[in-house]
Design a protein around this motif. Structure first.
Motif, short mmCIF file in Angstrom:
data_model
loop_
_atom_site.label_atom_id
_atom_site.label_comp_id
_atom_site.label_asym_id
_atom_site.label_seq_id
_atom_site.Cartn_x
_atom_site.Cartn_y
_atom_site.Cartn_z
N ARG A 188 -20.17 -19.01 86.73
CA ARG A 188 -19.34 -18.86 87.79
C ARG A 188 -17.86 -17.95 87.77
O ARG A 188 -17.39 -17.59 87.52
CB ARG A 188 -19.35 -19.53 89.04
N LEU A 189 -17.52 -19.26 86.60
CA LEU A 189 -15.86 -19.37 85.79
C LEU A 189 -15.39 -18.09 85.15
O LEU A 189 -15.02 -17.73 85.55
CB LEU A 189 -15.38 -20.88 85.55
N LEU A 190 -16.86 -18.80 83.90
CA LEU A 190 -16.62 -17.28 82.93
C LEU A 190 -16.82 -16.04 83.44
O LEU A 190 -16.02 -14.82 83.07
CB LEU A 190 -17.77 -17.59 81.86
N SER A 191 -17.72 -15.82 84.51
CA SER A 191 -17.67 -14.87 84.84
C SER A 191 -16.48 -13.66 85.96
O SER A 191 -16.71 -12.42 85.85
CB SER A 191 -19.30 -14.39 85.22
N ALA A 192 -16.09 -14.44 86.04
CA ALA A 192 -14.56 -14.41 86.53
C ALA A 192 -13.73 -13.66 85.57
O ALA A 192 -12.24 -13.17 86.77
CB ALA A 192 -14.09 -15.36 87.44
N VAL A 193 -13.78 -14.43 84.59
CA VAL A 193 -12.77 -13.53 83.30
C VAL A 193 -13.46 -12.35 82.54
O VAL A 193 -12.62 -11.02 82.90
CB VAL A 193 -13.03 -14.36 82.04
N ALA A 194 -14.87 -12.41 82.85
CA ALA A 194 -15.12 -11.37 81.37
C ALA A 194 -16.62 -10.82 82.01
O ALA A 194 -17.38 -11.89 82.22
CB ALA A 194 -15.05 -10.97 80.46
N PRO A 195 -17.17 -10.24 82.34
CA PRO A 195 -19.02 -10.28 82.15
C PRO A 195 -19.59 -10.96 81.08
O PRO A 195 -18.79 -11.04 79.77
CB PRO A 195 -19.34 -8.69 82.14
N THR A 196 -20.28 -11.86 81.48
CA THR A 196 -20.61 -13.19 80.37
C THR A 196 -22.71 -12.82 81.11
O THR A 196 -23.26 -12.82 81.89
CB THR A 196 -20.57 -14.22 81.02
N LEU A 197 -22.41 -12.90 79.20
CA LEU A 197 -24.09 -12.63 79.42
C LEU A 197 -25.08 -14.41 78.99
O LEU A 197 -24.32 -14.70 78.22
CB LEU A 197 -24.67 -11.79 78.11
N VAL A 198 -25.86 -14.84 79.92
CA VAL A 198 -26.50 -15.84 79.41
C VAL A 198 -27.82 -15.75 79.14
O VAL A 198 -28.63 -15.10 80.40
CB VAL A 198 -26.10 -17.13 80.48
N PRO A 199 -28.46 -15.50 77.58
CA PRO A 199 -29.65 -15.17 77.85
C PRO A 199 -31.07 -15.80 78.83
O PRO A 199 -30.52 -16.86 78.14
CB PRO A 199 -29.71 -15.03 75.94
N ASP A 200 -31.52 -15.21 78.65
CA ASP A 200 -32.51 -15.60 79.60
C ASP A 200 -34.00 -15.75 78.65
O ASP A 200 -34.57 -15.50 78.20
CB ASP A 200 -33.82 -15.10 81.09
#
Length: 311
Positions: A119-131
């Motif tokens: 949540r913190l990182l995605s507020a900076v830029a689109p963040t991909l966490v692979p599923d």
């Protein structure tokens, strides 16, 4: 003249279509929901070694990366390809201010990133966490493909992975020719100052060992869902005594500890020692890295070791 102009126009049109396809909208399924990206990404921050490796493998040089385990920079095998990359994280902690300062337009994170950090990182830029499913032979490939999709270079990654599969198959055939079936059992261990860690049979590197034809063991002491065992005492070293021991160290501390252990009677009693089959390997690649470039290094090591054994 008309033909020449027409050819030029066709080439330019094809290039435009390729650029549009490369930079088109794409939606990825991630651990924390769908992620839609549009256009070509230019400033990528990678917070996982496999993401850094995968980016470079498809021609993208990130602006920020995570330091390798046991070091303060990226792993040696990839240093020359990312000489100017900024270190914004360790395996334990991300410097959020350093990430923000790089103004990324995409962050590629580990599949194990906690949701709070996401949540913190995605507020900076689109963040991909692979599923992806953890600790499966193809986990690293699925991660690499996810990163490549985010970068708009999935087709290129598929070609890279196909080449690695072909190399592994060739090594498997060589192992089957060169080593009797009862002479292919192997373990991967990482020597730390506290002692040797038996590595799981379900890791990136051990899956490559298996793909190359070795029967990979873990002494039955690596718990499910864990990357390695607790440190072995010298008295318990026999648990890792197979036909082949691939022995990794991360840094000078680990190498010094292993050198001390080699002079002990417990180490000398290992059958792999007597047969000269304790094979030193780079722990930053074999037990920390992930991705297609690291896979190529591991396959190179296996090939070199087979050549040594043959001679």
């Amino acid at each position: 003249m008309f033909v020449t102009r027409t050819l030029r126009a066709l080439v330019m049109f094809a290039g435009l279509l390729a650029a549009q396809a490369h930079a088109g909208e794409r939606t990825l399924e991630t651990r924390y929901g769908p992620l839609t990206l549009n256009g070509e990404v230019k400033r990528v921050v990678t917070l996982y070694e496999g993401a850094l490796d995968s980016s470079v493998a498809v021609g993208i040089t990130p602006v920020g990366a995570v330091a390798t385990r046991g070091g303060d920079g990226v792993a040696g095998y990839i240093q020359q390809q990312v000489e100017n990359v900024a270190m914004v994280a360790t395996t334990r902690e991300t410097n959020l201010e350093a990430v923000i300062a790089l103004q990324p337009d995409l962050i590629l994170a580990s599949s194990t990133l906690p949701e709070e950090q996401y949540r913190l990182l995605s507020a900076v830029a689109p963040t991909l966490v692979p599923d992806v499913e953890y600790y499966q032979p193809d986990t690293w490939k699925n991660e690499a493909l996810a990163y490549a999709r985010a970068l708009g270079r999935e087709a290129r990654m598929k070609r890279v992975l196909a080449g690695l599969d072909e190399r592994a198959e060739g090594l498997q055939q060589r192992v089957q020719r060169q080593l009797p079936e009862q002479d292919r059992q192997a373990v991967l261990a990482r020597w730390m100052p506290q002692g040797a860690l038996m590595m799981s049979t379900r890791l990136f590197s051990t899956s490559l060992l298996a793909a190359a034809g070795f029967d990979v063991q873990d002494g039955g002491i690596v718990k499910a869902g864990r990357p390695h065992s607790s440190p072995l005492s010298l008295e318990n070293l026999s648990l890792m005594d197979e036909d082949w021991i691939f022995m990794a160290t991360l840094n000078e501390d680990g190498r010094a500890a292993m050198a001390a252990a080699e002079s002990s009677p417990a180490f000398a009693r290992l059958s792999a020692v007597a047969r000269n089959r304790v094979m030193p390997v780079d722990g930053q690649v074999w037990t920390s890295a992930s991705g297609p470039l690291a896979a190529g290094v591991i396959l190179d090591d296996i090939e070199r070791i087979l050549e040594q054994a043959e001679n």
